[in-house]
Design an enzyme around this catalytic site. Structure first.
Site, PDB file in Angstrom:
ATOM      1  N   GLY A 191       0.818  -1.207   0.000  1.00 33.42           N
ATOM      2  CA  GLY A 191       0.000   0.000   0.000  1.00 33.42           C
ATOM      3  C   GLY A 191       0.852   1.258   0.000  1.00 33.42           C
ATOM      4  N   ASP A 192       1.887   1.282   0.823  1.00 35.03           N
ATOM      5  CA  ASP A 192       2.804   2.420   0.851  1.00 35.03           C
ATOM      6  C   ASP A 192       3.506   2.593  -0.488  1.00 35.03           C
ATOM      7  OD1 ASP A 192       2.897   3.471   3.702  1.00 35.03           O
ATOM      8  OD2 ASP A 192       3.226   1.341   4.043  1.00 35.03           O
ATOM      9  N   SER A 193       3.929   1.481  -1.077  1.00 34.33           N
ATOM     10  CA  SER A 193       4.686   1.554  -2.326  1.00 34.33           C
ATOM     11  C   SER A 193       3.810   2.037  -3.477  1.00 34.33           C
ATOM     12  CB  SER A 193       5.286   0.183  -2.653  1.00 34.33           C
ATOM     13  OG  SER A 193       6.167  -0.230  -1.628  1.00 34.33           O
TER      14      SER A 193
ATOM     15  N   ALA B 275       3.388   5.681  -3.119  1.00 33.83           N
ATOM     16  CA  ALA B 275       4.610   6.379  -3.520  1.00 33.83           C
ATOM     17  C   ALA B 275       4.686   6.537  -5.034  1.00 33.83           C
ATOM     18  CB  ALA B 275       5.831   5.624  -3.009  1.00 33.83           C
TER      19      ALA B 275
END
Length: 399
Positions: free
Chosen positions: A170-172, A175
């Site tokens: 999810g973070d990637s 980003a």
């Protein structure tokens, strides 16, 4: 032969973030030539420095996540530390931050304050739920974004609770959207003559945007996609099969012509020639039968033999790789997907190669993740601070 400039050479980026989403965004920009100045707390810096496997007291992940970045320490609780960051923001093309909404505004580092001093600024803001809406002030990590955005619900097997992927996906994903948004905003400013603007990336929305046909299928047909394990419902055959020697092989035989080749390759011409199986709809209706046939054939053979047969038949297939498999693979090597480098103590290390691959202006690794505050003096000198002023800031605890 002159080495061409990287595509983002000359772009100045200020990173006000920790851990994954914001720093991964700026890592991409740094890999392609942007000057990324990472602001860290003098008290230990980014927590990612201590995450997962450590070498000589520093995370191995740090070597990748912070490559090509410059580290400056600034105490955001000290007025002179804040003043340093404001001066950096005045010179920046892009500021990337992933604080909870409202935090930077209270420090005088919000959009209104920074854009007033730098009208061309592009400010990328990553947060769990975005800068607006009733949830804006809630804390939200990648796991929350994956859950609310729909990914966790459809991941796993139907008879078990949802599972996570093995990385902070999810973070990637957030980003990547952040980097795309930053470059869009930069192009608007530089090509269209527009002003700076905010790029607002919410983690749950970043994941939600990847959910394929989920929204119209529910809205029009009332269909809720559920967990289905390793099969791809409605697209048959595409599944994971286990070989005699215990390897897991993905075989995608869901194209009409590919399906025929697959069935002939596993010795089932009867299925290859069955008119009911000539289209995907017919195959999907008999999915259990087809998977049983493929399972039986694969289970009677070792993995290498299965893959060789699939390659000869031009059927998409692959073993499910561990990182050890990747290191042994000829394709990874040919594409330069492992970059050799050396840690400060002389230990050799490989980093993941740069993606995407630009033919004329490729990205690259100039240096590994920096020591905490490694570039503080250099950056402050560039802002016009004298050695005496820098020393005074250190003694006051501002940097």
């Amino acid at each position: 032969m002159n080495t061409p400039a990287k595509p983002l050479a000359g772009v100045k980026v200020l990173e006000l973030g920790t851990l994954i989403a914001g720093p991964f965004c700026t890592r991409i920009l740094a890999e392609f030539g942007a000057e990324v100045i990472k602001v860290e707390s003098p008290d230990g810096g980014d927590p990612l420095r201590q995450w997962r496997k450590l070498h000589a007291g520093t995370s191995l992940w740090w070597s990748v996540q912070a490559r090509n970045k410059k580290s400056i320490t600034a105490n955001l609780k000290h007025p002179e530390g804040l003043a340093v960051v404001r001066r950096l923001a005045q010179q920046a093309d892009i500021v990337v931050e992933n604080f909870r909404p409202g935090v930077l505004d209270k420090l005088g580092l919000g959009w209104d304050a920074l854009s007033a001093a730098n009208p061309g600024l592009v400010m990328v803001r990553l947060s769990g739920f975005g800068q607006t809406g009733p949830y804006r002030e809630r804390p939200g990590f990648g796991a929350i974004g994956e859950s609310m955005g729909g990914l966790r619900y459809i991941t796993g097997f139907p008879d078990r609770p949802p599972v996570r992927t093995g990385i902070s996906i999810g973070d990637s994903i957030a980003a990547l959207w952040a980097a795309i948004g930053a470059l869009m905003a930069l192009r608007h400013r530089e090509v269209n003559g527009g002003a700076g603007q905010v790029v607002d990336v919410a983690l749950y929305e970043a994941v939600f945007a990847m959910m394929e046909s989920m929204v119209p299928e529910f809205d029009v047909a009332g269909f809720v996609r559920e967990r289905t394990g390793n099969v791809m419902p409605g697209i048959t055959p595409s599944n994971t099969h286990t070989t005699r020697d215990g390897r897991h092989i993905i075989i995608g035989g869901n194209g009409d012509a590919i399906f025929v080749r697959l069935m002939r390759a596993i010795g089932r011409p009867d299925l290859a020639d069955d008119p009911q199986l000539a289209s995907n709809a017919g195959r999907d209706a008999r999915a259990a039968e087809l998977y049983a046939a493929i399972d039986a054939w694969v289970a009677a053979r070792d993995g290498d033999a299965v893959l060789a047969t699939m390659e000869a038949a031009e059927v998409p297939a692959s073993a499910i790789y561990s990182v050890a498999d990747m290191f042994r693979d000829a394709q990874f090597a040919a594409r330069g997907m492992f970059e050799a480098a050396t840690l400060p103590d002389g230990t050799p290390i490989h980093l993941p190669g740069i993606v995407p691959k630009l033919a004329e202006t490729p990205g690259g690794t100039e240096w590994l993740g920096p020591k905490l505050g490694e570039h503080t003096s250099e950056i402050l000198a560039g802002l016009g601070f004298s050695p005496e002023e820098i020393l005074a800031l250190r003694e006051k605890g501002a940097i």
